[in-house]
Scaffold this motif. Structure first.
Motif, PDB file in Angstrom:
ATOM      1  N   ILE A   1       8.912 -10.732  67.748  1.00 27.19           N
ATOM      2  CA  ILE A   1      10.049 -11.312  68.457  1.00 27.19           C
ATOM      3  C   ILE A   1      11.214 -11.555  67.509  1.00 27.19           C
ATOM      4  CG2 ILE A   1      10.867 -13.342  69.727  1.00 27.19           C
ATOM      5  CD1 ILE A   1       8.016 -13.655  70.806  1.00 27.19           C
ATOM      6  N   GLY A   2      10.885 -12.102  66.345  1.00 27.08           N
ATOM      7  CA  GLY A   2      11.926 -12.501  65.411  1.00 27.08           C
ATOM      8  C   GLY A   2      12.729 -11.348  64.857  1.00 27.08           C
ATOM      9  N   ALA A   3      12.074 -10.201  64.606  1.00 27.78           N
ATOM     10  CA  ALA A   3      12.780  -9.073  64.009  1.00 27.78           C
ATOM     11  C   ALA A   3      13.947  -8.599  64.868  1.00 27.78           C
ATOM     12  CB  ALA A   3      11.799  -7.937  63.716  1.00 27.78           C
ATOM     13  N   PRO A   4      13.713  -8.227  66.134  1.00 25.87           N
ATOM     14  CA  PRO A   4      14.859  -7.759  66.932  1.00 25.87           C
ATOM     15  C   PRO A   4      15.823  -8.861  67.340  1.00 25.87           C
ATOM     16  CG  PRO A   4      12.870  -7.780  68.285  1.00 25.87           C
ATOM     17  CD  PRO A   4      12.438  -8.068  66.871  1.00 25.87           C
TER      18      PRO A   4
ATOM     19  N   GLY B   1      -0.317 -13.951  49.666  1.00 25.75           N
ATOM     20  CA  GLY B   1      -0.096 -12.604  50.166  1.00 25.75           C
ATOM     21  C   GLY B   1       0.627 -12.583  51.492  1.00 25.75           C
ATOM     22  N   VAL B   2       0.229 -13.449  52.416  1.00 27.32           N
ATOM     23  CA  VAL B   2       0.832 -13.475  53.759  1.00 27.32           C
ATOM     24  C   VAL B   2       2.324 -13.753  53.676  1.00 27.32           C
ATOM     25  CG1 VAL B   2       0.960 -14.770  55.931  1.00 27.32           C
ATOM     26  CG2 VAL B   2      -1.266 -14.102  55.013  1.00 27.32           C
ATOM     27  N   TYR B   3       2.713 -14.772  52.917  1.00 29.47           N
ATOM     28  CA  TYR B   3       4.119 -15.144  52.898  1.00 29.47           C
ATOM     29  C   TYR B   3       4.935 -14.336  51.897  1.00 29.47           C
ATOM     30  CZ  TYR B   3       3.630 -18.605  56.440  1.00 29.47           C
ATOM     31  OH  TYR B   3       3.427 -19.193  57.655  1.00 29.47           O
ATOM     32  N   GLY B   4       4.283 -13.799  50.870  1.00 27.31           N
ATOM     33  CA  GLY B   4       4.988 -12.862  50.001  1.00 27.31           C
ATOM     34  C   GLY B   4       5.455 -11.673  50.813  1.00 27.31           C
ATOM     35  N   LEU B   5       4.614 -11.242  51.717  1.00 21.93           N
ATOM     36  CA  LEU B   5       4.937 -10.110  52.576  1.00 21.93           C
ATOM     37  C   LEU B   5       5.966 -10.486  53.637  1.00 21.93           C
ATOM     38  CD1 LEU B   5       3.668  -7.264  52.387  1.00 21.93           C
ATOM     39  CD2 LEU B   5       2.282  -7.860  54.369  1.00 21.93           C
ATOM     40  N   SER B   6       5.750 -11.617  54.326  1.00 18.08           N
ATOM     41  CA  SER B   6       6.569 -11.987  55.483  1.00 18.08           C
ATOM     42  C   SER B   6       8.051 -12.120  55.148  1.00 18.08           C
ATOM     43  CB  SER B   6       6.062 -13.303  56.083  1.00 18.08           C
ATOM     44  OG  SER B   6       4.746 -13.174  56.553  1.00 18.08           O
ATOM     45  N   PHE B   7       8.363 -12.789  54.051  1.00 16.42           N
ATOM     46  CA  PHE B   7       9.760 -13.037  53.715  1.00 16.42           C
ATOM     47  C   PHE B   7      10.485 -11.774  53.230  1.00 16.42           C
ATOM     48  CE2 PHE B   7       8.431 -17.531  53.509  1.00 16.42           C
ATOM     49  CZ  PHE B   7       9.474 -18.105  54.203  1.00 16.42           C
ATOM     50  N   TRP B   8       9.736 -10.828  52.653  1.00 14.48           N
ATOM     51  CA  TRP B   8      10.376  -9.715  51.995  1.00 14.48           C
ATOM     52  C   TRP B   8      10.344  -8.404  52.775  1.00 14.48           C
ATOM     53  CZ3 TRP B   8      13.535  -9.707  47.863  1.00 14.48           C
ATOM     54  CH2 TRP B   8      13.588 -10.878  47.094  1.00 14.48           C
TER      55      TRP B   8
ATOM     56  N   LEU C   1       8.750 -18.536  63.440  1.00 16.45           N
ATOM     57  CA  LEU C   1      10.068 -17.911  63.448  1.00 16.45           C
ATOM     58  C   LEU C   1      11.067 -18.738  62.652  1.00 16.45           C
ATOM     59  CD1 LEU C   1      11.927 -15.687  64.491  1.00 16.45           C
ATOM     60  CD2 LEU C   1      12.221 -16.997  66.601  1.00 16.45           C
ATOM     61  N   ASP C   2      11.029 -20.051  62.821  1.00 20.02           N
ATOM     62  CA  ASP C   2      11.951 -20.916  62.092  1.00 20.02           C
ATOM     63  C   ASP C   2      11.622 -20.984  60.606  1.00 20.02           C
ATOM     64  OD1 ASP C   2      13.472 -21.515  64.284  1.00 20.02           O
ATOM     65  OD2 ASP C   2      12.429 -23.372  64.770  1.00 20.02           O
ATOM     66  N   ARG C   3      10.402 -20.638  60.275  1.00 23.35           N
ATOM     67  CA  ARG C   3       9.980 -20.672  58.875  1.00 23.35           C
ATOM     68  C   ARG C   3      10.406 -19.415  58.122  1.00 23.35           C
ATOM     69  NH1 ARG C   3       3.681 -21.800  57.750  1.00 23.35           N
ATOM     70  NH2 ARG C   3       4.224 -23.621  59.019  1.00 23.35           N
ATOM     71  N   VAL C   4      10.331 -18.260  58.762  1.00 19.76           N
ATOM     72  CA  VAL C   4      10.564 -16.997  58.054  1.00 19.76           C
ATOM     73  C   VAL C   4      11.885 -16.321  58.410  1.00 19.76           C
ATOM     74  CG1 VAL C   4       8.087 -16.604  57.858  1.00 19.76           C
ATOM     75  CG2 VAL C   4       9.348 -15.534  59.738  1.00 19.76           C
ATOM     76  N   ASN C   5      12.679 -16.913  59.329  1.00 19.60           N
ATOM     77  CA  ASN C   5      13.932 -16.238  59.678  1.00 19.60           C
ATOM     78  C   ASN C   5      14.904 -16.181  58.506  1.00 19.60           C
ATOM     79  OD1 ASN C   5      14.743 -18.922  59.674  1.00 19.60           O
ATOM     80  ND2 ASN C   5      15.190 -19.010  61.878  1.00 19.60           N
TER      81      ASN C   5
END
Length: 426
Positions: A156-159, A257-264, A31-35
């Motif tokens: 959890i992080g999204a909402p 691929g995982v983090y290209g997707l997660s951040f965007w 969560l702290d990485r991708v928020n």
């Protein structure tokens, strides 16, 4: 012959005592990485950040991570997981809190780089820690449970992140600033808890009986002896082994691929939807993570049961590649969300199985460096993925990620595991 009741009890205790706790730690880490991706919904306008700058900000975390990953894991192996994981969590929590006070892109570049330095060694350290506790035929499901943190962190992080941004503006600070401050505090608190809860090795666990300790340590020692017969036992020889570099390259493309997707994901959904609040975008951003959780658990369970880790990895990447291609051609919000869900099934199904597969190639002496080496080079994919989607159009970026996944499939096909004669290979 060990009493089956002892084996059953030792297995249950390890699963219950260790896995939920490390899962919680990694949820907070993820969560702290991708928020940053959720912060972008307000932060980019407040600080006048372009898409290119945001892509670089999202990825620069992994540059600091790359340089400090291996030394961090070596220190963990020497001083023990309890002390070192606590240090990692406390320092990264402080950096996240400070990010809430950034006033410019320069401040964010520095803080994101320092976050990577602070967190370096956490994930490979936990993977190494699991090898101290779980046998080979338990590691796929154990790592799958750990990496459930990625989709759960998304759920959890999204909402939570978007709700904070829409509803909290105490002391005149913008919602995105409070999001960083409030989400950084749990890492500091849990870092202190680690000092009292985490046990370095089975032999130190007061919650295991002597029979349970002896069985666990005995089984792990048998596997270490078998591994030393087929894998490199010195770090120097390991670094000369092409297989280690294939594993690094393979995980690099998947990590991209995982983090290209997660951040965007939040920004992609916002560009196609008529959502009027950040919270509405957050609810839609949860859907890819909803399907990721059963995918991870099923692939991990199936790989442990059948023993065909390589085949499970290959099928997962096929699914991810099809999903990326679908994202590239999607022309509506519904189609895009469906393709994001398909991509998540493949990418997250891959992850838990891969980390179990990777540990089969290392001995106890080479595992601290080997696991960190593979993960550190892969971490560069965490820099490349978000940067690609920031530099190119959405369609071009998704096609590029699909091509990288195809390259990973070719690398996987050339990677073979050496085993003791008579056991077969995968």
């Amino acid at each position: 012959m060990t009493d089956p009741a002892v084996i059953q009890s030792a297995t249950r205790k390890r699963m219950v005592r260790i896995l939920p706790f490390v899962l919680l730690l990694y949820i907070v880490a993820y969560l702290d990485r991708v928020n940053m991706g959720y912060a972008a919904l307000q932060m980019n306008a407040d600080l006048a950040l372009t898409a290119e700058v945001f892509g670089l900000l999202s990825g620069i975390f992994f540059i600091g991570y790359f340089f400090f990953e291996i030394p961090s894991n070596m220190i963990l192996h020497k001083v023990g997981a309890r002390i070192w994981i606590a240090r990692i969590m406390i320092t990264w929590g402080i950096v996240v809190v400070l990010t809430g006070f950034a006033q410019s892109d320069a401040h964010l570049y520095i803080l994101r780089f320092l976050l990577g330095v602070a967190e370096a060694g956490f994930f490979p350290g936990i993977i190494l820690y699991l090898t101290y506790w779980f046998k080979e035929n338990e590691r796929s499901i154990a790592t799958a449970v750990l990496i459930m943190a990625l989709p759960i962190g998304g759920l959890i992080g999204a909402p939570i992140s978007t709700w904070i941004m829409d509803n909290i503006a105490w002391a005149g600070l913008a919602g995105w600033r409070w999001m960083f401050i409030l989400e950084g505090i749990p890492a500091v608190i849990l870092g202190v808890v680690v000092l009292f809860y985490l046990i370095n090795r089975p032999r130190d666990a007061k919650w295991l009986t002597e029979e349970e300790k002896n069985w666990i340590e005995g089984e792990l020692e048998k596997e270490r002896i078998a591994s030393s017969k087929v894998n490199k036992v010195s770090k120097k020889e390991m670094l000369k082994d092409a297989t280690v570099w294939k594993l690094s390259a393979f995980y690099f493309v998947a990590y991209t691929g995982v983090y290209g997707l997660s951040f965007w994901i939040p920004s992609i959904i916002k560009s196609l939807s008529e959502a009027t609040t950040n919270l509405e975008i957050g609810w839609l951003a949860m859907l890819p993570y909803v399907v990721a959780i059963p995918s991870m658990l099923f692939v991990g369970w199936s790989a442990d049961r059948i023993g065909k880790h390589k085949e499970h990895l290959f099928i997962s990447l096929i699914v991810a590649m099809i999903g990326f291609i679908g994202c590239a051609v999607a022309d509506s919000l519904t189609a895009m969300v469906l393709m994001l869900m398909l991509t998540s099934i493949g990418l997250y199904g891959f992850t838990g199985c891969f980390f179990a597969y990777m540990t089969f190639f290392f001995t106890e002496s080479t595992a601290p460096v080997g696991i960190a080496l593979v993960n550190s080079f892969a971490a560069l994919g965490g820099f490349v993925g978000p940067t690609i989607l920031g530099m190119f159009t959405l369609s071009s970026g998704m096609f590029f990620l699909a091509i990288l996944i195809a390259v990973g499939m070719v690398i996987l096909l050339t990677t073979k595991r050496r085993v003791v004669s008579g056991e077969g290979s995968s």
